[in-house]
Enzyme design. Structure first.
Site, short mmCIF file in Angstrom:
data_model
loop_
_atom_site.label_atom_id
_atom_site.label_comp_id
_atom_site.label_asym_id
_atom_site.label_seq_id
_atom_site.Cartn_x
_atom_site.Cartn_y
_atom_site.Cartn_z
N SER A 162 8.75 1.10 9.24
CA SER A 162 9.45 1.64 8.06
C SER A 162 10.92 1.28 8.14
O SER A 162 11.48 1.13 9.24
CB SER A 162 9.28 3.15 8.07
OG SER A 162 10.17 3.75 7.17
N LYS A 213 8.24 5.89 14.78
CA LYS A 213 8.15 4.48 14.38
C LYS A 213 8.95 3.61 15.36
O LYS A 213 8.51 2.52 15.75
CB LYS A 213 8.70 4.29 12.96
CG LYS A 213 7.86 4.97 11.88
CD LYS A 213 6.48 4.34 11.75
CE LYS A 213 5.61 5.04 10.72
NZ LYS A 213 4.21 4.62 10.75
N TYR A 259 9.93 11.80 12.72
CA TYR A 259 9.06 10.79 12.10
C TYR A 259 9.62 9.39 12.38
O TYR A 259 8.91 8.50 12.85
CB TYR A 259 8.95 11.02 10.58
CG TYR A 259 8.41 9.82 9.84
CD1 TYR A 259 7.08 9.45 9.98
CD2 TYR A 259 9.23 9.05 9.00
CE1 TYR A 259 6.59 8.32 9.31
CE2 TYR A 259 8.74 7.95 8.34
CZ TYR A 259 7.42 7.58 8.50
OH TYR A 259 6.93 6.47 7.85
P1 NAD Z 1 -1.15 7.91 3.72
O1 NAD Z 1 -0.96 9.27 4.30
O2 NAD Z 1 -1.62 7.79 2.32
O3 NAD Z 1 -2.15 7.07 4.65
C1 NAD Z 1 -2.27 7.29 6.04
C2 NAD Z 1 -3.74 7.42 6.37
O4 NAD Z 1 -3.89 7.60 7.78
C3 NAD Z 1 -4.40 8.62 5.68
O5 NAD Z 1 -5.58 8.19 5.05
C4 NAD Z 1 -4.68 9.58 6.83
O6 NAD Z 1 -5.84 10.36 6.59
C5 NAD Z 1 -4.86 8.62 8.00
N1 NAD Z 1 -4.57 9.19 9.33
C6 NAD Z 1 -3.46 9.86 9.72
N2 NAD Z 1 -3.57 10.20 11.02
C7 NAD Z 1 -4.76 9.72 11.46
C8 NAD Z 1 -5.43 9.76 12.73
N3 NAD Z 1 -4.92 10.39 13.79
N4 NAD Z 1 -6.64 9.16 12.83
C9 NAD Z 1 -7.20 8.54 11.76
N5 NAD Z 1 -6.61 8.48 10.55
C10 NAD Z 1 -5.39 9.07 10.40
O7 NAD Z 1 0.22 7.12 3.92
P2 NAD Z 1 0.70 5.73 3.34
O8 NAD Z 1 1.79 6.00 2.38
O9 NAD Z 1 -0.44 4.91 2.94
O10 NAD Z 1 1.38 5.12 4.65
C11 NAD Z 1 0.68 4.29 5.55
C12 NAD Z 1 1.57 3.98 6.74
O11 NAD Z 1 2.78 3.38 6.27
C13 NAD Z 1 2.00 5.21 7.55
O12 NAD Z 1 1.98 4.87 8.92
C14 NAD Z 1 3.41 5.46 7.08
O13 NAD Z 1 4.20 6.10 8.08
C15 NAD Z 1 3.91 4.06 6.80
N6 NAD Z 1 5.00 4.03 5.80
C16 NAD Z 1 4.79 4.62 4.58
C17 NAD Z 1 5.83 4.63 3.65
C18 NAD Z 1 5.64 5.30 2.30
O14 NAD Z 1 6.63 5.61 1.66
N7 NAD Z 1 4.43 5.53 1.81
C19 NAD Z 1 7.05 4.03 3.96
C20 NAD Z 1 7.21 3.42 5.19
C21 NAD Z 1 6.17 3.43 6.13
C1 UD1 Z 2 11.99 8.95 2.19
C2 UD1 Z 2 11.96 9.38 3.64
C3 UD1 Z 2 12.00 8.16 4.54
C4 UD1 Z 2 10.87 7.20 4.19
C5 UD1 Z 2 11.01 6.82 2.71
C6 UD1 Z 2 9.90 5.90 2.24
C7 UD1 Z 2 13.11 11.56 3.63
C8 UD1 Z 2 14.35 12.30 4.04
N1 UD1 Z 2 13.11 10.23 3.89
O1 UD1 Z 2 13.21 8.38 1.96
O2 UD1 Z 2 11.88 8.52 5.89
O3 UD1 Z 2 10.95 6.03 5.00
O4 UD1 Z 2 10.95 8.01 1.92
O5 UD1 Z 2 8.72 6.62 2.12
O6 UD1 Z 2 12.16 12.13 3.15
N2 UD1 Z 2 15.33 12.08 -4.76
C9 UD1 Z 2 15.72 12.99 -5.73
N3 UD1 Z 2 14.86 13.98 -6.08
C10 UD1 Z 2 13.61 14.11 -5.52
C11 UD1 Z 2 13.21 13.17 -4.53
C12 UD1 Z 2 14.10 12.18 -4.17
O7 UD1 Z 2 16.82 12.90 -6.27
O8 UD1 Z 2 12.87 15.05 -5.87
C13 UD1 Z 2 16.23 10.96 -4.43
C14 UD1 Z 2 16.63 10.87 -2.98
O9 UD1 Z 2 17.81 11.60 -2.72
C15 UD1 Z 2 16.83 9.36 -2.81
C16 UD1 Z 2 15.82 8.75 -3.79
O10 UD1 Z 2 15.53 9.78 -4.72
O11 UD1 Z 2 18.10 8.98 -3.21
C17 UD1 Z 2 14.51 8.30 -3.13
O12 UD1 Z 2 13.97 9.37 -2.38
P1 UD1 Z 2 12.56 9.25 -1.63
O13 UD1 Z 2 11.54 8.77 -2.58
O14 UD1 Z 2 12.31 10.56 -0.93
O15 UD1 Z 2 12.76 8.09 -0.57
P2 UD1 Z 2 13.86 7.94 0.61
O16 UD1 Z 2 15.00 8.83 0.41
O17 UD1 Z 2 14.15 6.50 0.74
#
Ligand code: NAD
Ligand code: UD1
Length: 337
Positions: free
Chosen positions: A124, A152, A148
């Site tokens: 991430s 990572k 969190y």
């Molecule tokens: P998500 O929660 O939708 O998907 C994660 C999946 O992993 C879920 O289906 C959950 O049931 C499964 N899971 C969690 N722990 C598990 C375990 N111990 N054993 C088996 N399955 C397990 O999340 P996502 O948004 O699809 O994210 C996927 C990955 O990308 C995550 O590792 C997350 O940290 C990373 N990531 C997500 C974002 C984002 O904003 N969505 C941003 C940066 C990184």
């Molecule tokens: C969040 C996570 C970050 C993760 C990223 C991508 C936190 C503190 N950080 O960050 O670890 O990697 O998502 O999944 O949760 N905002 C509002 N109102 C809201 C929600 C968000 O104004 O209700 C603003 C935030 O201040 C920010 C922007 O919208 O400026 C995006 O927020 P968000 O979607 O939570 O993503 P990140 O802040 O990038």
């Protein structure tokens, strides 16, 4: 290639599974469904017309995991499974370290047991901590501002050390910026449990009338309109980045990190405006206090992924919002519907 996808029922996982199937790969999904529903896999099967072998398994169940590797003998693993809520990680740090770090250790044991040494890991942009050296490139110093993010960082470092100890490993640490949007069918998308933490799903729920107004966390940042700026990336572009990384790993060894972002920043007010326009619904908002831990701006330098993987994001904000809105309208209660 036979690819085992951990967390394949989740938001990013389900879109990537679909793309893998469309590209002719054999896919097995492992998920404990702690933050997802098996319905997402049924929808992927419906869109693709193919069936997906799905295993309900927790990464913390090391013995069953090793058995599964023996049974499946995949060529590569894409590792999405993990917990991802920042606030929750502050409240329950040990649960996060156990699930994300110990879960990954077990996964690596499983991979080693069958000599599977190709891994794509969901990292991430959070590994850049509160760096203000924009745009963020892969050489920007890493740090963590919450448990969190630290999971990572620890996993990236663990994988780097593994690659040094055994040069046969091929590992991609993909640093995602802000994934949004949904598949154009409106059949799969992000299904947050409870109140969404992230901006886009929250705005979508206001537009559909499930929530009253968006709380804009601060309008006094040093940005174009004072609100926070992020690099939103369409989940299908992100999924395509995984296929590009997989291709790279099939010919190159070593451990690499790539940013997956668009390189463009969008403010909170721009997101709200785009959603109002696309949905035709007035999205009400009020400015409230800044959210602790937020940075003003965060966007990628995505050039390395272009150079090494030939990948770049293709979809713009309009399409991200249109696809997200279609998913929201068709599934107001997520996969429960
Ligand atoms: P998500 O929660 O939708 O998907 C994660 C999946 O992993 C879920 O289906 C959950 O049931 C499964 N899971 C969690 N722990 C598990 C375990 N111990 N054993 C088996 N399955 C397990 O999340 P996502 O948004 O699809 O994210 C996927 C990955 O990308 C995550 O590792 C997350 O940290 C990373 N990531 C997500 C974002 C984002 O904003 N969505 C941003 C940066 C990184
Ligand atoms: C969040 C996570 C970050 C993760 C990223 C991508 C936190 C503190 N950080 O960050 O670890 O990697 O998502 O999944 O949760 N905002 C509002 N109102 C809201 C929600 C968000 O104004 O209700 C603003 C935030 O201040 C920010 C922007 O919208 O400026 C995006 O927020 P968000 O979607 O939570 O993503 P990140 O802040 O990038």
């Amino acid at each position: 290639m036979h690819v085992l996808v951990t967390g394949g029922a989740g938001y990013i996982g389900s879109h990537t599974v679909l793309l893998l199937l469309e590209e002719g790969h054999t896919v097995s999904v492992l998920d404990n469904f702690s933050n997802s529903s098996p319905e997402s896999i049924r929808r992927v099967e419906k869109i693709s017309g193919q069936s997906v072998a799905t295993y309900k398994l927790d990464l913390l169940d090391r013995e069953r995991l090793i058995d599964l590797f023996g049974q499946l003998r995949p060529d590569a693993v894409i590792h999405f499974a993990g917990l991802k809520a920042v606030g929750e990680s502050v409240a329950e740090p040990l649960r996060y370290y156990r699930n994300n770090v110990a879960g990954t250790l077990n996964l690596l044991d499983g991979m080693m047991s069958t000599n599977c040494k190709k891994l794509v890991f969901s990292s991430s942009a959070t590994v850049y901590g509160d760096s203000n050296k924009l745009p963020l490139s892969e050489t920007t110093e890493r740090s963590a501002t919450n448990p969190y993010g630290r999971t990572k960082l620890h996993i990236e470092e663990m994988l780097e050390e593994l690659g040094i100890s055994d040069p046969d490993w091929s590992i991609a640490n993909l640093r995602y910026f802000n994934p949004v949007g949904a598949h154009e069918s409106g059949l799969i998308g992000e299904d947050p449990q409870g109140i969404p933490n992230n901006l886009m799903p929250y705005v979508a729920q206001v537009a559909i009338g499930k929530r009253e107004q968006v709380n804009v966390f601060g309008a006094d940042y040093a940005t174009s309109d004072g609100t926070g700026v992020r690099d939103y990336i369409h989940v299908l572009d992100l999924a395509a980045g995984h296929l590009a990384a997989l291709e790279y790993l099939s010919i190159q060894r070593g451990v690499n990190a790539w940013n997956l972002g668009t390189g463009h920043g969008t403010s909170v007010l721009e997101v709200i405006e785009a959603f109002s326009r696309v949905s035709g619904q007035e999205v009400a908002y009020q400015v409230v206090e800044r959210r602790p831990g937020d940075v003003a701006e965060c966007y990628a330098n995505p050039e390395k992924a272009m150079l090494d993987l030939g990948w770049k994001a293709e979809r713009g904000l309009e399409q991200m919002v249109e696809d997200m809105w279609r998913w929201q309208v068709k599934n107001p209660d997520g996969f429960l519907n």
